[in-house]
Design a protein around this motif. Structure first.
Motif, PDB file in Angstrom:
ATOM      1  N   ARG A  88       0.847  -1.203   0.000  1.00 21.00           N
ATOM      2  CA  ARG A  88       0.000   0.000   0.000  1.00 21.00           C
ATOM      3  C   ARG A  88       0.886   1.258   0.000  1.00 21.00           C
ATOM      4  NH1 ARG A  88      -5.000   0.813   1.009  1.00 21.00           N
ATOM      5  NH2 ARG A  88      -5.336  -1.192   2.020  1.00 21.00           N
ATOM      6  N   GLU A  89       1.925   1.252   0.834  1.00 14.58           N
ATOM      7  CA  GLU A  89       2.842   2.404   0.904  1.00 14.58           C
ATOM      8  C   GLU A  89       3.496   2.659  -0.454  1.00 14.58           C
ATOM      9  OE1 GLU A  89       5.651   1.968   4.112  1.00 14.58           O
ATOM     10  OE2 GLU A  89       4.030   1.702   5.581  1.00 14.58           O
ATOM     11  N   PHE A  90       3.925   1.583  -1.118  1.00 14.40           N
ATOM     12  CA  PHE A  90       4.538   1.734  -2.444  1.00 14.40           C
ATOM     13  C   PHE A  90       3.551   2.381  -3.408  1.00 14.40           C
ATOM     14  CE2 PHE A  90       4.862   0.242  -6.797  1.00 14.40           C
ATOM     15  CZ  PHE A  90       6.144   0.661  -7.140  1.00 14.40           C
ATOM     16  N   PHE A  91       2.335   1.845  -3.487  1.00  9.09           N
ATOM     17  CA  PHE A  91       1.351   2.373  -4.433  1.00  9.09           C
ATOM     18  C   PHE A  91       0.930   3.797  -4.084  1.00  9.09           C
ATOM     19  CE2 PHE A  91       0.600  -2.244  -5.404  1.00  9.09           C
ATOM     20  CZ  PHE A  91       1.017  -2.173  -6.729  1.00  9.09           C
ATOM     21  N   GLY A  98      -4.837   9.059  -2.816  1.00  6.60           N
ATOM     22  CA  GLY A  98      -6.157   8.541  -3.163  1.00  6.60           C
ATOM     23  C   GLY A  98      -6.153   7.068  -3.539  1.00  6.60           C
ATOM     24  N   PHE A  99      -4.977   6.424  -3.512  1.00  6.23           N
ATOM     25  CA  PHE A  99      -4.874   5.019  -3.901  1.00  6.23           C
ATOM     26  C   PHE A  99      -5.719   4.133  -3.004  1.00  6.23           C
ATOM     27  CE2 PHE A  99      -3.097   0.870  -2.965  1.00  6.23           C
ATOM     28  CZ  PHE A  99      -3.221   0.278  -4.213  1.00  6.23           C
ATOM     29  N   LYS A 100      -6.407   3.159  -3.630  1.00  3.14           N
ATOM     30  CA  LYS A 100      -7.167   2.143  -2.891  1.00  3.14           C
ATOM     31  C   LYS A 100      -6.991   0.809  -3.617  1.00  3.14           C
ATOM     32  CE  LYS A 100     -10.597   4.882  -0.569  1.00  3.14           C
ATOM     33  NZ  LYS A 100      -9.613   5.679   0.045  1.00  3.14           N
ATOM     34  N   PHE A 101      -6.933  -0.270  -2.842  1.00  2.00           N
ATOM     35  CA  PHE A 101      -6.892  -1.614  -3.419  1.00  2.00           C
ATOM     36  C   PHE A 101      -8.312  -2.005  -3.807  1.00  2.00           C
ATOM     37  CE2 PHE A 101      -2.837  -2.531  -1.035  1.00  2.00           C
ATOM     38  CZ  PHE A 101      -2.086  -2.909  -2.138  1.00  2.00           C
ATOM     39  N   LYS A 102      -8.812  -1.490  -4.910  1.00  2.00           N
ATOM     40  CA  LYS A 102     -10.166  -1.825  -5.351  1.00  2.00           C
ATOM     41  C   LYS A 102     -10.169  -3.215  -5.978  1.00  2.00           C
ATOM     42  CE  LYS A 102     -11.822   2.840  -5.835  1.00  2.00           C
ATOM     43  NZ  LYS A 102     -12.348   3.861  -6.721  1.00  2.00           N
ATOM     44  N   ALA A 120       1.982  -2.573 -12.761  1.00  2.95           N
ATOM     45  CA  ALA A 120       0.787  -2.484 -11.923  1.00  2.95           C
ATOM     46  C   ALA A 120       0.323  -1.033 -11.788  1.00  2.95           C
ATOM     47  CB  ALA A 120       1.054  -3.090 -10.552  1.00  2.95           C
ATOM     48  N   VAL A 121       1.270  -0.110 -11.648  1.00  4.83           N
ATOM     49  CA  VAL A 121       0.916   1.316 -11.554  1.00  4.83           C
ATOM     50  C   VAL A 121       0.211   1.747 -12.843  1.00  4.83           C
ATOM     51  CG1 VAL A 121       1.854   3.668 -11.444  1.00  4.83           C
ATOM     52  CG2 VAL A 121       2.713   1.901  -9.882  1.00  4.83           C
ATOM     53  N   ASP A 122       0.770   1.353 -13.988  1.00  2.00           N
ATOM     54  CA  ASP A 122       0.145   1.681 -15.273  1.00  2.00           C
ATOM     55  C   ASP A 122      -1.256   1.069 -15.376  1.00  2.00           C
ATOM     56  OD1 ASP A 122       2.515   2.973 -15.939  1.00  2.00           O
ATOM     57  OD2 ASP A 122       3.286   1.301 -17.132  1.00  2.00           O
TER      58      ASP A 122
END
Length: 186
Positions: A88-91, A98-102, A120-122
């Motif tokens: 989570r910290e990396f993302f 605003g990042f969420k593991f949707k 994964a970011v892309d």
């Protein structure tokens, strides 16, 4: 609306919709385990209503002895990807606060073990910008009902949708939206 009691048969139980909190309350009341997904709770209750006994579950979890390594954009995601705090910290660092593991992103992560964190970011941004609707899991009947309600009633409010949902879940049978549910608004 029917009350969840130990007097229900398993078949009667399956005919109605219960909130996860109602399932947990019932499990607490009957001395059953309250952890797990809504599906876990439902299975536990069906077993209890059928047998009068607690469902014996193998609660043995396998923990990895791996020490987390530094995550970089070129690191591979790997098999059995788990959404953990270091990931989570990396993302968040790469994508923003605003990042969420949707769900859709989690599925992508698990389906692409040979891809990198940069990939994964892309993919996250592609998924975010996609207009394709996310499939709603079977356990999220409320969410599916509300989506279907608004597809058929663009002029109605969320309050209207909730009134219809409450009507629908109080009657026996499935919990899928039908035009006839609008009678709850009269």
């Amino acid at each position: 609306m029917v009350e969840l009691t130990k007097d229900l048969t398993p078949d009667e139980f399956k005919e109605y919709y219960f909130l996860k909190e109602e399932l947990k309350d019932f499990c607490r009341q009957e001395g059953l385990k309250v952890s797990g997904s809504k599906q876990d709770l439902e299975n536990r209750i069906i077993h209890y209503l059928s047998t009068g006994e607690e469902l014996k579950e193998s609660g043995i979890k396998k923990y990895s002895n791996e020490i987390p390594s530094e995550i970089a954009r070129d690191s591979k995601l790997g098999e059995n990807f788990k959404c953990s705090e270091d990931k989570r910290e990396f993302f968040e660092k790469e994508i923003g606060k605003g990042f969420k593991f949707k769900v859709k992103f989690q599925k992508w992560l698990k389906a692409n073990p040979d891809k990198t964190y940069g990939d994964a970011v892309d993919a996250y941004f592609e998924i975010q910008n996609s207009t394709e609707k996310t499939e709603i899991g079977k356990q999220f009947q409320y969410n599916q009902y509300i989506r279907d309600f608004f597809e058929d009633n663009k002029d109605k409010s969320l309050d209207d949708a909730i009134k219809c949902w409450k009507f629908k879940k109080s009657i026996k049978g499935h919990n899928k939206y039908e035009k006839s549910d609008l009678e709850a608004l009269k």
